[in-house]
Design a protein around this motif. Structure first.
Motif, short mmCIF file in Angstrom:
data_model
loop_
_atom_site.label_atom_id
_atom_site.label_comp_id
_atom_site.label_asym_id
_atom_site.label_seq_id
_atom_site.Cartn_x
_atom_site.Cartn_y
_atom_site.Cartn_z
N LYS A 1 24.90 51.33 -1.13
CA LYS A 1 25.50 51.09 0.18
C LYS A 1 26.78 50.27 0.05
O LYS A 1 26.94 49.50 -0.90
CB LYS A 1 24.51 50.33 1.08
N GLN B 1 30.88 48.26 9.50
CA GLN B 1 30.02 49.45 9.36
C GLN B 1 29.33 49.41 8.00
O GLN B 1 29.94 49.03 6.99
CB GLN B 1 30.84 50.73 9.51
N LEU B 2 28.06 49.81 8.01
CA LEU B 2 27.26 49.88 6.79
C LEU B 2 27.00 51.35 6.47
O LEU B 2 26.45 52.09 7.30
CB LEU B 2 25.93 49.13 6.99
N TYR B 3 27.42 51.77 5.26
CA TYR B 3 27.26 53.16 4.84
C TYR B 3 26.36 53.25 3.61
O TYR B 3 26.29 52.31 2.81
CB TYR B 3 28.63 53.76 4.46
N LEU C 1 24.81 53.91 8.52
CA LEU C 1 23.49 53.33 8.83
C LEU C 1 23.54 52.39 10.01
O LEU C 1 22.59 52.30 10.78
CB LEU C 1 22.95 52.57 7.61
N ARG C 2 24.64 51.64 10.13
CA ARG C 2 24.69 50.62 11.18
C ARG C 2 26.14 50.29 11.51
O ARG C 2 27.00 50.29 10.63
CB ARG C 2 23.97 49.36 10.71
N GLU C 3 26.38 50.03 12.78
CA GLU C 3 27.70 49.57 13.20
C GLU C 3 27.54 48.30 14.02
O GLU C 3 26.67 48.21 14.89
CB GLU C 3 28.39 50.64 14.04
N ILE C 4 28.36 47.31 13.70
CA ILE C 4 28.31 46.02 14.38
C ILE C 4 29.69 45.78 14.98
O ILE C 4 30.69 45.78 14.25
CB ILE C 4 27.96 44.89 13.37
N TRP D 1 26.46 36.91 7.98
CA TRP D 1 25.64 37.87 8.72
C TRP D 1 24.47 38.37 7.89
O TRP D 1 24.64 38.69 6.71
CB TRP D 1 26.48 39.09 9.13
N LEU E 1 22.75 41.62 7.74
CA LEU E 1 23.07 42.96 8.23
C LEU E 1 21.86 43.67 8.82
O LEU E 1 22.00 44.64 9.56
CB LEU E 1 23.69 43.80 7.10
N GLU E 2 20.66 43.16 8.50
CA GLU E 2 19.45 43.74 9.08
C GLU E 2 19.23 43.26 10.52
O GLU E 2 18.56 43.91 11.32
CB GLU E 2 18.21 43.36 8.24
#
Length: 357
Positions: free
Chosen positions: A32, A47-49, A59-62, A95, A97-98
């Motif tokens: 990731k 953004q987490l890819y 996977l996730r956008e903050i 942060w 990220l979870e």
């Protein structure tokens, strides 16, 4: 080395984004990576890819109130893998990220934008406390321990009467035992300063005549060995940090690397003699440093002074018409890296044959 054996830089995956990316970082021990930047509407985005089957999956956008400029996992444990970020408003946030609703650590670190960040003491890299260093347009360089509240453990600011300089880049080094640690900072006027955190003193300074865009030690967790500093005018300098002469400082070799600004330098985690520079014209250059036969000699007074080695270009590739703003090697897979450019694209690259050079 024959052309056949030369490393190749292959663009494996390209992903267009709908925002300006300023930084990208691998999440340690994973497939990731994160991208950091800002939307046109003025908010910040992380953004987490994840790489899956030859493509990247979001996977996730903050999204947060202020644009993000820079990030590091360097002060986090491998279990937590917390991301520390610097934003346009001078905030340092850490942060999970979870669970990214609120930061696990937050401080108004600077009066202006945080241009650069680095971490050490986490991820099993470097001895001593987990610390984060930030460099800002307000001219200060500050070191933080996220276990302590709002006050920096070190604050390097211009002395009274000295003009304020925009700090563009910071890097930790020399963290090879519990006591030793240095921070190197580069500024818009070409100043490179080495701060000794053990003695809280300025250990060395020089000027490379052009704004310093990026500095990095070849390793953070060893006794200082080499430091690369890149500049606005397409040059980089490699300093041999083993021997410091009382008046001449550290020996160095410089190379005209790109036709434009050299935005970043990143050393290959698995081989500290190999490093990549990222350029303002969208090019990546892969370099190898060769040590001289002897790394030090005596001057006419009998005082030890360093001897610089040489650099050779292994490969280069042009990926974009826009500047490459950030680059990060995978700490786990040799030759895997991720880079972002101002064409709003993030690219996963594979560099081949690195074990042959």
């Amino acid at each position: 080395m024959t052309a056949f054996e030369k490393p190749q830089i292959i663009a494996h995956i390209q992903k267009s984004l709908n925002y300006t990316v300023f930084d990208c970082k691998w999440v340690p021990c994973s497939a990731k990576f994160v991208t950091l930047g800002n939307y046109a509407r003025g908010t910040g985005v992380i953004q987490l890819y994840e790489i899956q089957h030859g493509d990247v999956t979001l996977l996730r956008e903050i999204e947060k109130a202020k644009p993000f400029k820079c990030g590091t996992f360097g002060a986090a444990s491998l279990q937590q893998r917390y991301l520390a970020t610097g934003d346009f408003d001078g905030n340092l946030n850490v942060w999970n990220l979870e669970a990214p609703l609120t930061p696990v650590y937050s401080v108004k670190g600077h009066k202006e934008i945080i241009n650069a960040i680095d971490g050490v003491g986490g991820l099993g890299i470097g001895e001593g406390a987990p610390e984060i260093v930030t460099g800002s347009r307000d001219g200060t360089v500050k070191v933080w321990d996220s276990r302590q509240k709002d006050i920096p453990v070190a604050n390097m600011e211009p002395v009274q009467g000295e003009s304020k300089r925009d700090c563009w880049t910071v890097a930790f080094g020399n963290a090879y035992n519990q006591e030793e640690r240095v921070v190197c900072a580069g500024y818009d006027n070409g100043d490179v300063k080495l701060f000794d955190l053990k003695n809280m003193s300025l250990r060395w300074e020089t000027n490379i005549k052009n704004g310093v865009c990026s500095v990095e030690f070849d390793r953070k967790d060893i006794s200082m060995n080499k430091l690369v500093a890149t500049s606005l005018e397409g040059k980089f300098h490699v300093f041999d940090m083993r021997t410091q002469h009382p008046t001449k400082g550290f020996a160095s070799v410089s190379e005209k690397a790109h036709k434009s600004t050299v935005w970043q330098v990143r050393h290959l985690p698995q081989n500290r003699e190999i490093f990549m520079t990222a350029g303002g014209a969208g090019a990546l250059h892969l370099w190898k440093y060769e040590y001289p036969v002897q790394r030090s000699k005596k001057d006419s007074e009998g005082v030890e002074m360093g001897v610089a080695g040489s650099v050779s270009l292994l490969q280069n590739v042009t990926l974009s018409t826009q500047p490459i703003s950030s680059l990060d090697w995978s700490p786990d897979k040799r030759g895997l890296c991720v880079c972002s450019a101002f064409d709003q694209t993030v690219r996963v690259l594979i560099v081949t044959k690195l074990n042959k050079v």
